[in-house]
Motif scaffolding. Structure first.
Motif, mmCIF file in Angstrom:
data_model
loop_
_atom_site.group_PDB
_atom_site.id
_atom_site.type_symbol
_atom_site.label_atom_id
_atom_site.label_comp_id
_atom_site.label_asym_id
_atom_site.label_seq_id
_atom_site.Cartn_x
_atom_site.Cartn_y
_atom_site.Cartn_z
ATOM 1 N N ASN A 63 134.035 88.952 91.310
ATOM 2 C CA ASN A 63 132.971 88.013 90.917
ATOM 3 C C ASN A 63 131.620 88.724 90.963
ATOM 4 O O ASN A 63 130.622 88.183 91.424
ATOM 5 C CB ASN A 63 132.991 86.799 91.856
ATOM 6 N N HIS A 121 133.217 92.526 85.856
ATOM 7 C CA HIS A 121 133.181 91.629 87.019
ATOM 8 C C HIS A 121 134.263 91.967 88.043
ATOM 9 O O HIS A 121 134.695 91.100 88.804
ATOM 10 C CB HIS A 121 133.323 90.155 86.596
ATOM 11 N N ASP A 135 126.061 78.692 77.108
ATOM 12 C CA ASP A 135 125.925 79.623 78.234
ATOM 13 C C ASP A 135 125.909 78.860 79.548
ATOM 14 O O ASP A 135 125.179 77.862 79.710
ATOM 15 C CB ASP A 135 124.628 80.429 78.088
ATOM 16 N N PRO A 136 126.739 79.272 80.549
ATOM 17 C CA PRO A 136 126.809 78.533 81.823
ATOM 18 C C PRO A 136 125.532 78.626 82.658
ATOM 19 O O PRO A 136 125.342 77.816 83.570
ATOM 20 C CB PRO A 136 127.984 79.191 82.554
ATOM 21 N N PHE A 137 124.644 79.591 82.352
ATOM 22 C CA PHE A 137 123.416 79.724 83.130
ATOM 23 C C PHE A 137 122.231 79.054 82.432
ATOM 24 O O PHE A 137 121.422 78.394 83.082
ATOM 25 C CB PHE A 137 123.105 81.215 83.367
ATOM 26 N N ARG A 143 128.673 86.953 79.391
ATOM 27 C CA ARG A 143 128.040 85.803 80.043
ATOM 28 C C ARG A 143 128.882 85.332 81.210
ATOM 29 O O ARG A 143 130.084 85.294 81.103
ATOM 30 C CB ARG A 143 127.856 84.642 79.032
ATOM 31 N N SER A 188 122.547 77.007 79.566
ATOM 32 C CA SER A 188 122.963 75.794 78.832
ATOM 33 C C SER A 188 122.521 75.836 77.374
ATOM 34 O O SER A 188 122.295 74.785 76.758
ATOM 35 C CB SER A 188 122.409 74.536 79.522
ATOM 36 N N ARG A 211 126.876 89.071 86.423
ATOM 37 C CA ARG A 211 126.473 87.745 85.935
ATOM 38 C C ARG A 211 127.736 86.891 85.758
ATOM 39 O O ARG A 211 128.317 86.813 84.675
ATOM 40 C CB ARG A 211 125.715 87.894 84.621
ATOM 41 N N SER A 212 128.146 86.239 86.804
ATOM 42 C CA SER A 212 129.414 85.516 86.810
ATOM 43 C C SER A 212 129.286 84.269 87.683
ATOM 44 O O SER A 212 128.575 84.280 88.692
ATOM 45 C CB SER A 212 130.537 86.417 87.332
ATOM 46 N N THR A 213 129.990 83.221 87.269
ATOM 47 C CA THR A 213 129.966 81.965 88.027
ATOM 48 C C THR A 213 131.188 81.800 88.909
ATOM 49 O O THR A 213 131.289 80.822 89.651
ATOM 50 C CB THR A 213 129.890 80.770 87.068
ATOM 51 N N GLY A 214 132.151 82.728 88.825
ATOM 52 C CA GLY A 214 133.358 82.646 89.637
ATOM 53 C C GLY A 214 134.247 83.840 89.377
ATOM 54 O O GLY A 214 134.018 84.641 88.458
#
Length: 345
Positions: free
Chosen positions: A292, A269, A212-214, A345, A216, A295-298
């Motif tokens: 974006n 997203h 998971d990018p948030f 995620r 880990s 819950r998104s990193t980009g």
């Protein structure tokens, strides 16, 4: 030459003088008239008797015109031989066509019992027609339409073969019509399967467990990520009805589309939603834009496919596309599905 004509006792005797030239001309004219009359009788009676096969008269006339009869018979025989060859070629083509029809019917999902039922119905409808055996599977080799007992084909035999070919061609036409109907049904069904990529481009994170990018930590990713600039068009993977188009927590602005047969797709997203709940959408129609949100990193699209509420691997749908049928694949999807539903995620 003088000609005297008398009549009765008191009638005057009449005399005519005929010159030799006039007499010769009259004789020649009579001979020509007799020749013309003979020609008319020849053509109207004798030749008609030969061609129509009149009893007795035809036999006598055949002695008078044997050359014409022999030429006619030779012409008919040559034409019968050519017709027999053509009928043989047609028969071979029909046999190959029926074999090909059976193979295509199998690809279209038509059971052999349905084809046999059609053949049985045709046999019942035409019980008096003698049919040649229908080849099953591969077929080939020369075709000889003449029976062993015959040296040459007869007109009756050729007519029988033509009737058989007509019956076989009609049955093949019915089979291909059934195949066309089934293929059309399958095409309409496939239009409801999410097999078209929603965004053109490479895939980022795939379906399955990942870090998971948030947090880990290992976690299940229930869809496919399609990275792209904000505003990139997002297209419907299949035709369907919009279930919802609203913010959905970690999904951000999300669209859900129902495709029938328990299939639902999610587009998460997004930066802009271009459809409303209850709206009918077609395959490939733009329904949103990449964003974006949530819950998104980009900027990317999170794409999910659910079967009866259970997340499936979208890559399996996108890769198989035209060969996938949700009704036939439902048990397989349930067996390989992950129990429960997780958020993107």
């Amino acid at each position: 030459m003088d000609i005297l004509i008398t009549h009765g006792g008191l009638a005057r005797t009449r005399s005519f003088h005929v010159s030799p030239a006039t007499l010769v001309t009259t004789v020649i004219a009579l001979l020509l008239a007799l020749m013309m009359l003979s020609g008319v009788i020849y053509h109207m009676v004798l030749l008609k008797a030969v061609h129509a096969g009149w009893p007795i008269v035809a036999d006598i006339a055949g002695l008078v015109v044997p050359g014409d009869t022999g030429q006619r018979d030779r012409f008919l025989r040559e034409n019968l031989d050519a017709m027999a060859q053509k009928v043989g070629e047609m028969q071979a083509k029909v046999v190959r066509l029926e074999a090909m029809g059976e193979r295509i019917a199998g690809l279209a999902g038509i059971k052999p019992e349905e084809i046999r039922a059609a053949e049985a119905a045709d046999a019942t409808a035409r019980p008096s027609t003698e049919r040649l055996p229908v080849a099953r599977g591969g077929a080939g080799g020369p075709y000889l339409p003449v029976e062993p007992a015959q040296d040459k084909p007869s007109l009756a035999h050729l007519n029988e073969l033509v009737d058989t070919l007509d019956t076989q061609a009609g049955r093949s036409g019915d089979v291909f019509t059934l195949i066309e109907s089934r293929l059309l049904e399958r095409r309409l069904e496939l239009m409801m399967v999410p097999s078209a990529p929603p965004v053109l481009g490479p895939v980022g994170s795939g379906f399955g467990f990942r870090i998971d990018p948030f947090t880990s930590r290992p976690a299940l990713h229930t869809g496919l990520d399609f990275p792209g600039p904000v505003g990139t068009p997002i297209r419907s993977a299949a035709a369907g009805v919009v279930l919802s188009a609203e913010p959905a927590g970690p999904y951000g602005q999300m669209i859900e589309i129902d495709h029938g047969n328990g299939l639902v797709t999610r587009y998460a997203h997004t930066s802009r939603m271009m459809v409303r709940p209850g709206e009918l959408v077609r395959r490939g129609q733009t329904v949103a834009q990449v964003g974006n949100t949530g819950r998104s990193t980009g900027a990317h699209l999170h794409f999910e496919v659910l079967l009866n509420g259970v997340p499936q691997n979208p890559a399996r749908f996108l890769a198989r596309g035209e060969s996938l049928s949700p009704k036939a694949d439902r048990n397989e999807a349930k067996a390989g599905a992950v129990t429960g539903s997780s958020r993107a995620r």
